[in-house]
Motif scaffolding. Structure first.
Motif, PDB file in Angstrom:
ATOM      1  N   PRO B 255       0.805  -1.227   0.000  1.00 19.39           N
ATOM      2  CA  PRO B 255       0.000   0.000   0.000  1.00 19.39           C
ATOM      3  C   PRO B 255       0.840   1.280   0.000  1.00 19.39           C
ATOM      4  O   PRO B 255       0.467   2.261  -0.649  1.00 19.39           O
ATOM      5  CB  PRO B 255      -0.828  -0.109   1.284  1.00 19.39           C
ATOM      6  N   TRP B 256       2.002   1.268   0.711  1.00 14.57           N
ATOM      7  CA  TRP B 256       2.857   2.449   0.688  1.00 14.57           C
ATOM      8  C   TRP B 256       3.256   2.791  -0.741  1.00 14.57           C
ATOM      9  O   TRP B 256       3.154   3.930  -1.173  1.00 14.57           O
ATOM     10  CB  TRP B 256       4.137   2.213   1.495  1.00 14.57           C
ATOM     11  N   LEU B 257       3.725   1.752  -1.461  1.00 18.35           N
ATOM     12  CA  LEU B 257       4.210   1.990  -2.825  1.00 18.35           C
ATOM     13  C   LEU B 257       3.063   2.365  -3.755  1.00 18.35           C
ATOM     14  O   LEU B 257       3.166   3.307  -4.550  1.00 18.35           O
ATOM     15  CB  LEU B 257       4.942   0.754  -3.361  1.00 18.35           C
ATOM     16  N   ARG B 258       1.964   1.631  -3.649  1.00 19.77           N
ATOM     17  CA  ARG B 258       0.811   1.953  -4.498  1.00 19.77           C
ATOM     18  C   ARG B 258       0.335   3.378  -4.222  1.00 19.77           C
ATOM     19  O   ARG B 258       0.043   4.134  -5.147  1.00 19.77           O
ATOM     20  CB  ARG B 258      -0.327   0.967  -4.231  1.00 19.77           C
ATOM     21  N   GLY B 259       0.280   3.739  -2.928  1.00 26.04           N
ATOM     22  CA  GLY B 259      -0.157   5.091  -2.556  1.00 26.04           C
ATOM     23  C   GLY B 259       0.729   6.149  -3.192  1.00 26.04           C
ATOM     24  O   GLY B 259       0.255   7.164  -3.702  1.00 26.04           O
ATOM     25  N   THR B 260       2.043   5.873  -3.199  1.00 29.57           N
ATOM     26  CA  THR B 260       2.975   6.821  -3.785  1.00 29.57           C
ATOM     27  C   THR B 260       2.672   7.039  -5.257  1.00 29.57           C
ATOM     28  O   THR B 260       2.622   8.180  -5.732  1.00 29.57           O
ATOM     29  CB  THR B 260       4.418   6.300  -3.648  1.00 29.57           C
ATOM     30  N   PHE B 261       2.458   5.922  -5.970  1.00 31.94           N
ATOM     31  CA  PHE B 261       2.309   6.068  -7.417  1.00 31.94           C
ATOM     32  C   PHE B 261       0.890   6.475  -7.813  1.00 31.94           C
ATOM     33  O   PHE B 261       0.661   6.865  -8.961  1.00 31.94           O
ATOM     34  CB  PHE B 261       2.779   4.792  -8.124  1.00 31.94           C
ATOM     35  N   ILE B 262      -0.039   6.425  -6.878  1.00 33.98           N
ATOM     36  CA  ILE B 262      -1.345   7.043  -7.123  1.00 33.98           C
ATOM     37  C   ILE B 262      -1.261   8.543  -6.799  1.00 33.98           C
ATOM     38  O   ILE B 262      -1.745   9.394  -7.533  1.00 33.98           O
ATOM     39  CB  ILE B 262      -2.442   6.364  -6.271  1.00 33.98           C
ATOM     40  N   GLY B 263      -0.600   8.840  -5.673  1.00 32.89           N
ATOM     41  CA  GLY B 263      -0.606  10.218  -5.172  1.00 32.89           C
ATOM     42  C   GLY B 263       0.193  11.180  -6.014  1.00 32.89           C
ATOM     43  O   GLY B 263      -0.282  12.273  -6.322  1.00 32.89           O
ATOM     44  N   PHE B 264       1.406  10.799  -6.417  1.00 32.08           N
ATOM     45  CA  PHE B 264       2.271  11.758  -7.091  1.00 32.08           C
ATOM     46  C   PHE B 264       1.682  12.290  -8.395  1.00 32.08           C
ATOM     47  O   PHE B 264       1.590  13.507  -8.577  1.00 32.08           O
ATOM     48  CB  PHE B 264       3.662  11.151  -7.319  1.00 32.08           C
ATOM     49  N   PRO B 265       1.249  11.409  -9.319  1.00 33.70           N
ATOM     50  CA  PRO B 265       0.688  11.951 -10.579  1.00 33.70           C
ATOM     51  C   PRO B 265      -0.532  12.833 -10.346  1.00 33.70           C
ATOM     52  O   PRO B 265      -0.686  13.866 -11.007  1.00 33.70           O
ATOM     53  CB  PRO B 265       0.298  10.699 -11.375  1.00 33.70           C
ATOM     54  N   ILE B 266      -1.393  12.448  -9.391  1.00 32.48           N
ATOM     55  CA  ILE B 266      -2.590  13.243  -9.143  1.00 32.48           C
ATOM     56  C   ILE B 266      -2.214  14.601  -8.560  1.00 32.48           C
ATOM     57  O   ILE B 266      -2.845  15.617  -8.863  1.00 32.48           O
ATOM     58  CB  ILE B 266      -3.556  12.473  -8.229  1.00 32.48           C
ATOM     59  N   ALA B 314       2.655  11.816  -1.074  1.00 30.95           N
ATOM     60  CA  ALA B 314       3.167  11.838  -2.445  1.00 30.95           C
ATOM     61  C   ALA B 314       2.488  12.955  -3.237  1.00 30.95           C
ATOM     62  O   ALA B 314       3.127  13.655  -4.021  1.00 30.95           O
ATOM     63  CB  ALA B 314       2.930  10.488  -3.113  1.00 30.95           C
ATOM     64  N   ALA B 315       1.193  13.137  -3.008  1.00 34.71           N
ATOM     65  CA  ALA B 315       0.480  14.205  -3.701  1.00 34.71           C
ATOM     66  C   ALA B 315       1.026  15.568  -3.292  1.00 34.71           C
ATOM     67  O   ALA B 315       1.156  16.473  -4.115  1.00 34.71           O
ATOM     68  CB  ALA B 315      -1.017  14.120  -3.410  1.00 34.71           C
ATOM     69  N   ALA B 316       1.367  15.698  -1.999  1.00 31.37           N
ATOM     70  CA  ALA B 316       1.921  16.968  -1.520  1.00 31.37           C
ATOM     71  C   ALA B 316       3.201  17.311  -2.270  1.00 31.37           C
ATOM     72  O   ALA B 316       3.438  18.484  -2.602  1.00 31.37           O
ATOM     73  CB  ALA B 316       2.184  16.896  -0.024  1.00 31.37           C
ATOM     74  N   ALA B 317       4.027  16.304  -2.560  1.00 31.98           N
ATOM     75  CA  ALA B 317       5.242  16.554  -3.336  1.00 31.98           C
ATOM     76  C   ALA B 317       4.883  16.830  -4.787  1.00 31.98           C
ATOM     77  O   ALA B 317       5.476  17.709  -5.428  1.00 31.98           O
ATOM     78  CB  ALA B 317       6.184  15.358  -3.235  1.00 31.98           C
ATOM     79  N   GLY B 318       3.883  16.104  -5.318  1.00 37.85           N
ATOM     80  CA  GLY B 318       3.474  16.304  -6.703  1.00 37.85           C
ATOM     81  C   GLY B 318       2.971  17.716  -6.952  1.00 37.85           C
ATOM     82  O   GLY B 318       3.252  18.317  -7.992  1.00 37.85           O
ATOM     83  N   VAL B 319       2.248  18.268  -5.971  1.00 34.69           N
ATOM     84  CA  VAL B 319       1.702  19.615  -6.100  1.00 34.69           C
ATOM     85  C   VAL B 319       2.820  20.639  -6.312  1.00 34.69           C
ATOM     86  O   VAL B 319       2.617  21.671  -6.952  1.00 34.69           O
ATOM     87  CB  VAL B 319       0.863  19.953  -4.838  1.00 34.69           C
ATOM     88  N   LEU B 320       4.015  20.320  -5.806  1.00 29.58           N
ATOM     89  CA  LEU B 320       5.124  21.258  -5.947  1.00 29.58           C
ATOM     90  C   LEU B 320       5.605  21.368  -7.390  1.00 29.58           C
ATOM     91  O   LEU B 320       6.259  22.351  -7.743  1.00 29.58           O
ATOM     92  CB  LEU B 320       6.289  20.847  -5.043  1.00 29.58           C
ATOM     93  N   VAL B 321       5.305  20.362  -8.235  1.00 27.69           N
ATOM     94  CA  VAL B 321       5.777  20.422  -9.626  1.00 27.69           C
ATOM     95  C   VAL B 321       5.148  21.607 -10.368  1.00 27.69           C
ATOM     96  O   VAL B 321       5.861  22.488 -10.842  1.00 27.69           O
ATOM     97  CB  VAL B 321       5.536  19.092 -10.368  1.00 27.69           C
ATOM     98  N   PRO B 322       3.791  21.687 -10.465  1.00 27.83           N
ATOM     99  CA  PRO B 322       3.231  22.865 -11.127  1.00 27.83           C
ATOM    100  C   PRO B 322       3.514  24.159 -10.360  1.00 27.83           C
ATOM    101  O   PRO B 322       3.636  25.223 -10.971  1.00 27.83           O
ATOM    102  CB  PRO B 322       1.718  22.592 -11.168  1.00 27.83           C
TER     103      PRO B 322
END
Lengths: 183, 516
Positions: B255-266, B314-322
């Motif tokens: 779940p940790w890994l799956r969560g990461t790869f769901i969260g980051f792109p979103i 992961a999403a929190a880090a993804g948000v930093l991209v845009p």
């Protein structure tokens, strides 16, 4: 199978609460609508320099005002048809009790007192009064502990921000001579 | 390879003892304030902005990186340990985490959340380090027309998609855009909506509005319906070293890994940030679980904490991209980060990696550092977080008001600002009471001026021809994907509703059995 709603948990006062809410909501929607109208009226006063090569400083305000008017009207229609908003939830919010307006008014009052006191008596005094007043309004007892906590918090914040970080908060005549409370 | 060297340079700055201390302070304060109920990460950053006024830019950026991750993490402790059934259901972690805590497995829930946050945060920061420079390079080539398209996407997703009511979300957005108009027009120098008032001519400070909405509005709203009586925190038993058993590890790592790869792109696309990611991760874990584990869902399944909590970080880090590469915040928290950067004359956007390269890489390096610190801090210090959770509510909200007043006053050292804070706070109170989301207003307030600027530049270039706004291939693609995002979100909202009603009916079934 029925999910208990906040209203059904609240018991007797249910009908009054649900009947009173849309009125407040409709007033709020009217505020949004009138803000849009003010936006149009005041927007007409914005001067457009003749040399402006683009759409000028007026177009976007008109767009936003138009949005407010359309949304305001839409909200009023929705409310009249019975679609009310869902009040926000939170860990410390008790959904089963009605809005305690008196506490809100007290809080607003103490913030106003705080604003008035900053300049004549200094920030620490104003902050201590705000903390004491707000804690009392929210039901904290006994009063002397509220007062002591408020004074301690105000002095600590004054020391950290004015004394250590150099933020120029006015210490007031009571603490003017104390070096650690002045930046 | 250049980027790797840049990152190493960033580390060499972030690892200096003084900056490590700043990072530690940021992570600690961010978590401590994030743990407080009702205070989300956006409000944490807004409230703490005065603290960093006197810091130099690099130190401030490092502190904010710590606050950003710390504030994100703090909330999960709250939802796992605070015994307030029902209300916190909107936070997915609480669904299973709270049940686990009540069953005496709170320690395992906290541990899998902390470890999952660390794993996801670190992996997502790696992804951020590789993706961000690439996006920035692409972003340099895009013009005002494309910016208008991207910002429209941000407006509509934040405004129309996230809340329960589309009209209320858009109303909140429009209010933010309107307040942003007050002041002097940047392009022509004309006064707008100032009504001849010199205080309004400078515009209303963004920090004032944010603190007013988040802190004062929240304090007043909670005050109006305060839950009285003692605060019930679910006790955590046992030392932190024995929190996770072998079986817990086995059930958590996937779940940790799956969560990461769901969260980051979103997180990287403007589709609602962390909330959507945590929900999707929860749904995925629930579907993938089998046998006895599947039956545990709704009664405290560890996968339901591990996945969403990782997705959240992961999403929190993804948000930093845009945010870093385009200067477009897609969540209220990111919008507050943008304000924090702007205080230091740092303008996130395509040019950021060129003009402020050293600073950006220091920021990214301190994200790695902060993540590690969070892991080290959080497990041993859970006792402190529990104490913080128990602060008597009258003192907590009185303190928030004092701190908000301090932040407002120290902007310009005039009581007028505290008055504006109060007015905005009252507005925030009514918005909460009548179900208007706060986030769109903050995003509108911050993005509004940038949007108008780019819109006017686009139309100046096209000499007033509005079709130019959709003629560019990139912009057209963005608009098409906007339609796709809306269709997807409609589908997701329906699924969420189905899932929630399933959950409620299961709960009812349990209650009925208990009643007999």
């Amino acid at each position: 199978m029925t999910v208990p709603t906040p209203e059904s948990l609240g018991g007797g006062g249910t009908n009054r609460a649900t009947a009173a809410r849309p009125v407040g909501e409709i007033v709020f929607a009217c505020v949004i609508l009138s803000l849009g109208i003010v936006g149009f009226v005041a927007g007409a006063d914005i001067r457009t320099p003749p040399s402006a090569s683009d759409i000028g400083p007026r177009a976007f305000p008109f767009l936003v005002s138009g949005l407010l008017v359309v949304i305001g009207i839409g909200l009023i229609f929705q409310l009249l048809r019975g679609h009310v908003g869902v009040a926000e939830e939170g860990e410390d919010v008790d959904p089963s009790i009605k809005t305690d307006w008196l506490t809100v008014v007290k809080l607003v009052g103490f913030v106003i007192v705080h604003i008035v006191l900053i300049v004549p008596l200094g920030w620490p005094v104003a902050a201590a009064v705000l903390f004491f007043g707000a804690a009392w309004s929210l039901g904290a007892k006994p009063w002397w502990r509220n007062a002591l906590t408020g004074i301690a918090l105000a002095l600590i914040l004054q020391f950290v921000f004015a004394g250590l970080l150099g933020v120029s908060l006015p210490a007031g005549f009571l603490l003017e001579g104390v070096a650690i409370f002045n930046g | 390879m250049d980027n790797f060297i840049n990152l190493m340079n960033g580390f060499s700055v972030a690892m200096q003892p003084m900056y490590l201390l700043y990072a530690l302070g940021g992570v600690f304060i961010g978590t401590a304030i994030g743990v407080l109920p009702g205070i989300g990460p956006a409000m944490t950053i807004a409230l703490l902005m005065p603290i960093t006024y006197s810091l130099e830019p690099t130190a401030a950026i490092i502190v904010f990186a710590g606050i950003y991750y710390g504030g994100m993490y703090g909330g999960s402790t709250t939802s796992i340990l605070l015994n307030t059934p029902g209300e916190s259901a909107s936070i997915v972690t609480a669904l299973e985490g709270n049940k686990m805590a009540k069953a005496g497995r709170g320690a395992a829930a906290l541990a899998t959340a902390a470890l999952g946050s660390f794993v996801a945060g670190t992996l997502a920061t790696v992804l951020l380090s590789f993706l961000a420079p690439f996006v920035a390079e692409f972003a340099i080539q895009i013009g005002p027309v494309e910016y208008v398209a991207l910002m429209l996407v941000a407006f509509l997703t934040v405004g129309a998609l996230l809340g329960a009511s589309v009209l209320r979300g858009l109303a909140s957005l429009a209010l933010g855009l309107f307040i942003a108009l007050i002041g002097v027009d940047a392009l022509t120098g004309q006064q707008r909506y100032t009504f001849g008032n010199p205080f309004l001519a400078d515009g209303i400070d963004v920090v004032l509005v944010a603190v007013g909405l988040f802190a004062v509005g929240e304090a007043m709203y909670v005050a109006s319906r305060l839950r009285h009586g003692p605060v019930k925190v679910i006790p955590v038993t046992g030392g932190w070293t024995t929190w996770m058993k072998k079986d817990d590890w086995k059930r958590s790592w996937k779940p940790w890994l799956r969560g990461t790869f769901i969260g980051f792109p979103i997180g990287t696309i403007p589709a609602g940030g962390a909330d959507v990611a945590t929900f999707l991760s929860y749904a995925a874990e629930r579907r993938l679980a089998n046998g006895a584990n599947k039956k545990q869902f709704g009664k405290g399944a560890i996968e339901g904490v591990a996945g969403p909590e990782s997705a959240n970080n992961a999403a929190a880090a993804g948000v930093l991209v845009p945010l870093l590469t385009l200067g477009i915040p897609t969540t209220a928290t990111a919008a507050m980060m943008l304000v924090a950067f702007q205080r230091y004359q740092i303008q996130p956007g395509p040019l950021l990696f060129e003009t402020q390269g050293a600073l950006v890489w220091t920021l990214i390096a301190s994200l790695y550092v902060g993540n590690l610190m969070l892991l080290i801090l959080n497990l041993p210090l859970v006792g402190i977080w529990v104490k913080i959770l128990q602060i008597p509510r009258p003192y907590l909200y009185a303190g928030i008001l004092v701190f908000a007043g301090l932040g407002a006053f120290s902007l310009n050292f005039t009581p007028v600002d505290v008055g504006i804070l109060l007015v905005v706070g009252v507005l925030g109170f009514f918005m909460r009471r009548y179900g208007y989301p706060i986030a769109p207003m903050v995003v509108g307030l911050i993005l509004g001026p940038i949007f108008e600027n780019q819109l006017r530049r686009s139309l100046a270039i096209s000499q007033g021809d509005p079709t130019a706004l959709i003629a560019s291939p990139i912009a057209a693609t963005v608009y098409v994907s906007l339609i796709v995002i809306f269709a997807l979100s409609y589908w997701m909202k329906r699924r969420q509703r189905v899932m929630e009603s399933e959950r409620v009916s299961e709960d009812d079934a349990v209650d009925e059995r208990m009643a007999r």
